[in-house]
Design a protein around this motif. Structure first.
Motif, PDB file in Angstrom:
ATOM      1  N   PHE A   6       6.338  -7.396 -13.812  1.00 26.27           N
ATOM      2  CA  PHE A   6       5.406  -6.995 -12.685  1.00 26.27           C
ATOM      3  C   PHE A   6       5.605  -7.786 -11.416  1.00 26.27           C
ATOM      4  N   GLU A   7       6.987  -8.365 -11.431  1.00 24.38           N
ATOM      5  CA  GLU A   7       7.637  -9.051  -9.897  1.00 24.38           C
ATOM      6  C   GLU A   7       7.495  -8.127  -9.059  1.00 24.38           C
ATOM      7  N   TRP A   8       7.692  -7.018  -9.044  1.00 25.00           N
ATOM      8  CA  TRP A   8       7.512  -5.925  -7.926  1.00 25.00           C
ATOM      9  C   TRP A   8       6.104  -5.944  -7.327  1.00 25.00           C
ATOM     10  N   ILE A   9       5.152  -6.585  -7.911  1.00 23.28           N
ATOM     11  CA  ILE A   9       3.668  -6.300  -7.554  1.00 23.28           C
ATOM     12  C   ILE A   9       3.534  -7.270  -6.151  1.00 23.28           C
ATOM     13  N   ASP A  10       4.345  -8.395  -6.249  1.00 23.59           N
ATOM     14  CA  ASP A  10       4.401  -9.507  -5.339  1.00 23.59           C
ATOM     15  C   ASP A  10       4.786  -9.048  -4.205  1.00 23.59           C
ATOM     16  N   GLU A  11       5.967  -8.109  -4.134  1.00 25.62           N
ATOM     17  CA  GLU A  11       6.656  -7.867  -2.992  1.00 25.62           C
ATOM     18  C   GLU A  11       5.644  -6.873  -2.166  1.00 25.62           C
ATOM     19  N   ALA A  12       5.081  -5.782  -3.039  1.00 27.18           N
ATOM     20  CA  ALA A  12       4.291  -4.774  -2.611  1.00 27.18           C
ATOM     21  C   ALA A  12       2.911  -5.535  -1.888  1.00 27.18           C
ATOM     22  N   ALA A  13       2.468  -6.486  -2.513  1.00 25.18           N
ATOM     23  CA  ALA A  13       1.385  -7.265  -1.658  1.00 25.18           C
ATOM     24  C   ALA A  13       1.809  -7.862  -0.622  1.00 25.18           C
ATOM     25  N   ARG A  14       3.155  -8.378  -0.515  1.00 23.20           N
ATOM     26  CA  ARG A  14       3.336  -8.719   0.698  1.00 23.20           C
ATOM     27  C   ARG A  14       3.675  -7.802   1.759  1.00 23.20           C
ATOM     28  N   LEU A  15       3.974  -6.625   1.458  1.00 22.98           N
ATOM     29  CA  LEU A  15       4.252  -5.707   2.557  1.00 22.98           C
ATOM     30  C   LEU A  15       2.865  -5.084   3.125  1.00 22.98           C
ATOM     31  N   ARG A  16       2.077  -5.032   1.836  1.00 25.24           N
ATOM     32  CA  ARG A  16       0.546  -4.675   2.462  1.00 25.24           C
ATOM     33  C   ARG A  16      -0.232  -5.728   3.275  1.00 25.24           C
ATOM     34  N   ASP A  18       1.364  -7.671   5.120  1.00 27.27           N
ATOM     35  CA  ASP A  18       2.248  -7.613   6.464  1.00 27.27           C
ATOM     36  C   ASP A  18       1.528  -6.359   7.581  1.00 27.27           C
ATOM     37  N   ALA A  19       1.275  -5.357   6.711  1.00 31.35           N
ATOM     38  CA  ALA A  19       0.778  -4.307   7.271  1.00 31.35           C
ATOM     39  C   ALA A  19      -0.714  -4.000   7.682  1.00 31.35           C
ATOM     40  N   GLY A  20      -1.367  -5.309   7.409  1.00 30.62           N
ATOM     41  CA  GLY A  20      -2.705  -5.516   7.586  1.00 30.62           C
ATOM     42  C   GLY A  20      -3.649  -4.454   6.851  1.00 30.62           C
ATOM     43  N   LEU A  21      -3.145  -4.095   5.479  1.00 29.23           N
ATOM     44  CA  LEU A  21      -3.770  -3.015   4.584  1.00 29.23           C
ATOM     45  C   LEU A  21      -4.289  -3.653   3.290  1.00 29.23           C
ATOM     46  N   VAL A  22      -4.677  -4.842   3.357  1.00 25.79           N
ATOM     47  CA  VAL A  22      -5.108  -5.282   2.186  1.00 25.79           C
ATOM     48  C   VAL A  22      -6.707  -5.084   1.903  1.00 25.79           C
ATOM     49  N   ARG A  23      -7.092  -4.492   0.720  1.00 27.89           N
ATOM     50  CA  ARG A  23      -8.367  -4.056   0.606  1.00 27.89           C
ATOM     51  C   ARG A  23      -8.903  -4.982  -0.230  1.00 27.89           C
ATOM     52  N   PRO A 322      -5.889   0.826  14.889  1.00 26.19           N
ATOM     53  CA  PRO A 322      -6.241   0.280  13.619  1.00 26.19           C
ATOM     54  C   PRO A 322      -6.862  -1.308  13.613  1.00 26.19           C
ATOM     55  N   GLU A 323      -6.119  -2.055  14.439  1.00 24.32           N
ATOM     56  CA  GLU A 323      -6.692  -3.353  14.334  1.00 24.32           C
ATOM     57  C   GLU A 323      -7.993  -3.417  15.123  1.00 24.32           C
ATOM     58  N   SER A 324      -8.252  -2.681  16.000  1.00 30.34           N
ATOM     59  CA  SER A 324      -9.609  -2.917  16.911  1.00 30.34           C
ATOM     60  C   SER A 324     -10.565  -2.102  15.916  1.00 30.34           C
ATOM     61  N   ALA A 325     -10.323  -1.007  14.974  1.00 30.47           N
ATOM     62  CA  ALA A 325     -11.277  -0.463  14.188  1.00 30.47           C
ATOM     63  C   ALA A 325     -11.760  -1.637  13.229  1.00 30.47           C
ATOM     64  N   VAL A 326     -10.814  -2.220  12.564  1.00 27.32           N
ATOM     65  CA  VAL A 326     -11.072  -3.385  11.750  1.00 27.32           C
ATOM     66  C   VAL A 326     -12.186  -4.459  12.309  1.00 27.32           C
ATOM     67  N   ARG A 327     -11.729  -4.940  13.556  1.00 26.78           N
ATOM     68  CA  ARG A 327     -12.414  -5.900  14.076  1.00 26.78           C
ATOM     69  C   ARG A 327     -13.730  -5.238  14.695  1.00 26.78           C
ATOM     70  N   PRO A 344      -5.413   4.606   9.403  1.00 29.10           N
ATOM     71  CA  PRO A 344      -3.911   4.875   8.524  1.00 29.10           C
ATOM     72  C   PRO A 344      -3.694   3.653   7.562  1.00 29.10           C
ATOM     73  N   PRO A 345      -3.140   4.199   6.487  1.00 29.13           N
ATOM     74  CA  PRO A 345      -2.786   5.532   5.994  1.00 29.13           C
ATOM     75  C   PRO A 345      -3.919   6.390   5.364  1.00 29.13           C
ATOM     76  N   SER A 346      -5.153   5.704   5.469  1.00 29.01           N
ATOM     77  CA  SER A 346      -6.412   6.695   4.812  1.00 29.01           C
ATOM     78  C   SER A 346      -6.647   7.954   5.561  1.00 29.01           C
ATOM     79  N   VAL A 347      -6.229   8.070   6.965  1.00 33.08           N
ATOM     80  CA  VAL A 347      -6.681   8.904   7.681  1.00 33.08           C
ATOM     81  C   VAL A 347      -5.425   9.825   7.794  1.00 33.08           C
ATOM     82  N   PRO A 348      -5.195  10.963   7.508  1.00 29.98           N
ATOM     83  CA  PRO A 348      -4.064  11.717   7.796  1.00 29.98           C
ATOM     84  C   PRO A 348      -3.413  11.899   9.301  1.00 29.98           C
ATOM     85  N   ASP A 349      -4.628  12.114  10.189  1.00 31.67           N
ATOM     86  CA  ASP A 349      -4.001  12.296  11.665  1.00 31.67           C
ATOM     87  C   ASP A 349      -3.824  10.814  12.236  1.00 31.67           C
TER      88      ASP A 349
END
Length: 381
Positions: A6-16, A18-23, A322-327, A344-349
């Motif tokens: 599961f080492e790959w999960i750590d990289e996936a978490a980091r990328l998430r 960095d993109a501000g997409l952590v749930r 996206p940042e202003s929506a979260v704020r 994004p990426p939850s909204v396709p447009d």
């Protein structure tokens, strides 16, 4: 030394991150004091005493769980009662209750398609429809959002082929309604079935909240099937498929998410049944939910915000980024108001929004408070 699988999960978490997409889960307290414009409790029935009492009575009488799959021990007389009343209320021949709306969509799409058949799916459809299309053995053609002409052209390109068209009745991002009458006409010209997820229409649209298909004159049609959830306007949990009796009988025998899943817990069944009966006695609830949505849209747009005109009870208000929506959502929460946040990426447009639930039980004072908070915390103000 063995490699960490599961080492790959750590990289996936980091990328998430960095993109501000952590749930993250945010457990709420039973006595949460936030004014709720974020949930899907459109009619405010989740805490109605009649509904909670019915849930408790059902659990006391039938037990905490269904005890098995619907075909073994998981069907109770209460399940059958809900199915009969739900079909009658919405104008369909028969209904079948599932453990969730997600499971209902998977069932309809996988059991009503086959290898070599065609599914035509709206680009704005819910994730459960997308996953149902992926699990089905059919070819899936994704067409532009709310575009009956594209549906017709896609069906025309496959003459004689078994097909079904699937769409949300009300789309959860912008709250716009599908053009059901035009979609039904395109289906009938080809001999295709129409499957409509009425999760956001039941309780809000149609005569007394009987749903979008009822409003479009499609309830009970031999070529139309409705899926829905019991967790929005009915304030409970679970899902259902409504349609011709032969379709429902087929699902009992062929839908894997029905056959191999534990039945819906009796408490949820009892609560949904109580809510359905309340809606029947209080048809003004649907009118009130739509009126609240219209008021939210009118007052927010009059104040200079950009909001999609609601066709049901969802009001979507655009954010600059996206940042202003979260704020914005966080600032609303800090001020005592819970709102949804789509980005994004939850909204396709790619357009970020805050999403507001127009609940029928909101008082005029609560509505004023919510609008004041949204405007005061809006980006750039």
């Amino acid at each position: 030394m063995l490699k960490d699988p599961f080492e790959w999960i750590d990289e996936a978490a980091r990328l998430r991150a960095d993109a501000g997409l952590v749930r993250a889960l945010r457990p709420r307290a039973a006595d949460d004091v936030l004014l709720d414009l974020a949930s899907n409790d459109y009619l405010g029935l989740t805490r109605r005493p009649e509904v909670t009492a019915a849930a408790g009575e059902a659990a006391h009488r039938w037990g905490a769980g269904a005890t098995g799959s619907r075909l073994v021990t998981g069907s109770t007389a209460l399940h059958a009662e809900l199915e009969a009343e739900l079909a009658r209320f919405c104008g369909f021949e028969a209904a079948l209750v599932f453990s969730s709306g997600y499971a209902a969509n998977l069932a309809a799409l996988t059991a009503l398609s086959a290898h070599g058949s065609l599914i035509v799916s709206d680009a704005g459809n819910h994730a459960s429809i997308v996953d149902g299309c992926r699990l089905a053995r059919a070819e899936t053609a994704v067409v532009p959002h709310a575009d009956p002409e594209s549906v017709r052209k896609t069906l025309d390109a496959h003459p004689g082929r078994r097909a079904l068209v699937v769409t949300d009745s009300v789309f959860s991002v912008d709250g716009d309604a599908a053009p059901l009458a035009a979609l039904a006409a395109a289906c009938r010209a080809h001999g295709a079935a129409l499957v409509v997820d009425d999760a956001h229409g039941l309780g809000v649209l149609g005569d007394g909240g009987r749903g979008a298909l009822h409003a479009a004159g499609l309830a009970g049609a031999a070529d139309a099937v409705a899926t829905m959830t019991l967790s929005k306007s009915l304030g409970s949990q679970g899902g259902a498929v409504l349609g011709p009796a032969r379709v429902i009988a087929h699902l009992v025998n062929a839908a894997r998410t029905f056959i191999f899943d534990t039945g819906l817990a009796p408490a949820a069944v009892g609560a949904a049944l109580a809510s359905l009966r309340l809606i029947g006695r209080e048809p003004e609830l649907a009118d009130r939910a739509r009126a609240v949505a219209a008021t939210l849209h009118e007052r927010l747009t009059d104040a200079g915000l950009t909001a999609a005109r609601p066709d049901a009870a969802v009001v979507s208000v655009r954010a600059p980024s996206p940042e202003s929506a979260v704020r914005w959502a966080a600032d609303c929460r800090a001020a005592g108001l819970a709102v949804g946040c789509f980005r994004p990426p939850s909204v396709p447009d790619g357009i970020s929004r805050i999403r507001l639930t127009a609940r029928a039980d909101l008082t005029d004072r609560q509505l004023d408070e919510a609008i004041t908070t949204i405007l005061r915390t809006a980006p750039g103000r």
